[in-house]
Scaffold this motif. Structure first.
Motif, PDB file in Angstrom:
ATOM      1  N   SER A 107      -5.598   5.206   7.036  1.00 23.38           N
ATOM      2  CA  SER A 107      -6.417   5.453   5.845  1.00 23.38           C
ATOM      3  C   SER A 107      -7.787   6.001   6.222  1.00 23.38           C
TER       4      SER A 107
ATOM      5  N   ASP B  37       0.739   4.138   1.272  1.00 24.36           N
ATOM      6  CA  ASP B  37       0.925   4.871   2.524  1.00 24.36           C
ATOM      7  C   ASP B  37       2.019   4.233   3.386  1.00 24.36           C
TER       8      ASP B  37
ATOM      9  N   THR C  14       0.869  -1.165   0.000  1.00 25.79           N
ATOM     10  CA  THR C  14       0.000   0.000   0.000  1.00 25.79           C
ATOM     11  C   THR C  14       0.912   1.224   0.000  1.00 25.79           C
TER      12      THR C  14
ATOM     13  N   PHE D 219      -9.818   9.935  -0.346  1.00 26.42           N
ATOM     14  CA  PHE D 219      -8.547   9.265  -0.066  1.00 26.42           C
ATOM     15  C   PHE D 219      -8.105   8.542  -1.334  1.00 26.42           C
TER      16      PHE D 219
ATOM     17  N   ASN E 171      -4.771  -0.204   8.840  1.00 25.39           N
ATOM     18  CA  ASN E 171      -5.544   0.688   7.975  1.00 25.39           C
ATOM     19  C   ASN E 171      -6.142   1.898   8.686  1.00 25.39           C
TER      20      ASN E 171
END
Length: 323
Positions: A147, A92, A90, A210, A144
């Motif tokens: 996020s 991020d 991911t 996002f 997560n």
């Protein structure tokens, strides 16, 4: 979502090479290349399975070692440990590692143009927008939380207005009404819930600000410098595999039932649902894995909302130009 661990698969060219003259076999020896998947073997990786089974990696001169992932596997760590040449992550987590730890990573492609992670709720108690989460209980996997906090911030919602509890990739608490919603793969979990006789609804975090990729293709700077040709070959073969798989999302999952998908505990109908749902999130005008300048800018802006300072230099699109 995705649960469990799977074995490693090491695939080579032995069978194909046996039919060639000895001089040809030795002259065309395949190059070992290790690919670490980000989760267990499910439809999220169907394009790679198709590419292996169709011989696309072998045609590119790669002896591909496919390494299955799972909850105990940190994809970026396999790069640092030298266990894999390339992995899916991911953005991020990868960019946080670059910024905060000086990790020598480069993002060279994106499987999901739109992140499939979203908010899943029941039709009987629907959560259709971030605003609907106010005063509700949302289950989120610890990895997560950042996020979700980003989506809330972008939507102007106070983090304290939503009760966030840990989530263990099990929709049972949602079905029982113990929570109001969960964060999960919208490509998979709604089907799982429907099998329990309950109808689910969902929305993507992507559609509410996002705007990040998922399953970003990542290598180290060292591998990029030393194995550029092999990386391009991997991308080319993988793109062919995904294009083949997505021609008819219902076609390939049944062929993987006793091999790639064996032991997951999920039905092939579930995998077909997953494969079908992910198609519009993967395909892009620039081709599978492409990263447009607009999309990269959207990623940088979304990550900045939660204090992750991504820069354009962290994304390398030049390899995609070679496939």
């Amino acid at each position: 979502m995705k649960i469990g661990l799977r074995r490693r698969h090491f695939l080579g060219l032995m069978a194909a090479g046996a039919t060639l003259p000895l001089t040809t076999r030795f002259a065309q020896a395949a190059t070992p290349f290790a690919f670490q998947a980000s989760w267990i073997n499910d439809a999220e990786f169907a394009g790679y399975f198709a590419a292996i089974d169709k011989g696309f990696y072998a045609e590119e001169g790669l002896d591909l070692a496919y390494l299955s992932g799972g909850p105990d596997v940190i994809p970026e760590s396999t790069l640092i440990a030298g266990k894999s040449d390339l992995t899916l992550t991911t953005p991020d987590t990868t960019i946080k590692a670059i910024v905060e730890q000086g990790a020598p990573f480069k993002i060279i492609g994106a499987q999901y143009q739109k992140n499939p992670i979203g908010i899943v709720s029941l039709v009987s108690n629907p959560i259709k927008t971030p605003q609907d989460l106010v005063g509700k209980t949302l289950a989120v996997p610890p990895v997560n939380v950042v996020s979700v906090e980003a989506m809330l911030k972008i939507s102007g919602i106070d983090r304290a207005a939503v009760t966030i509890v840990p989530y263990a990739y099990d929709p049972t608490p949602l079905i029982k009404g113990e929570i109001d919603a969960s964060l999960d793969f919208t490509t998979n979990v709604p089907f799982t819930i429907s099998q329990q006789g309950v109808e689910a609804t969902s929305f993507l975090l992507y559609d509410f600000g996002f705007t990040i990729f998922n399953d970003t293709v990542v290598v180290t700077d060292e591998t990029l410098a030393g194995k550029r040709k092999e990386i391009v070959s991997f991308l080319r073969a993988s793109r062919k595999g995904w294009e083949e798989n997505l021609k008819d999302p219902a076609a390939y999952p049944p062929t993987f039932a006793e091999r790639w998908f064996k032991g997951t505990g999920r039905s092939i109908e579930n995998e077909v649902f997953f494969n079908t749902a992910q198609k519009p999130l993967i395909e892009a005008p620039g081709g599978i894995f492409s990263m447009s300048e607009e999309a990269i800018a959207a990623n940088i802006e979304a990550l900045a909302a939660v204090g992750i300072s991504a820069t354009r230099e962290m994304f390398d699109t030049t390899l995609l130009e070679e496939i």
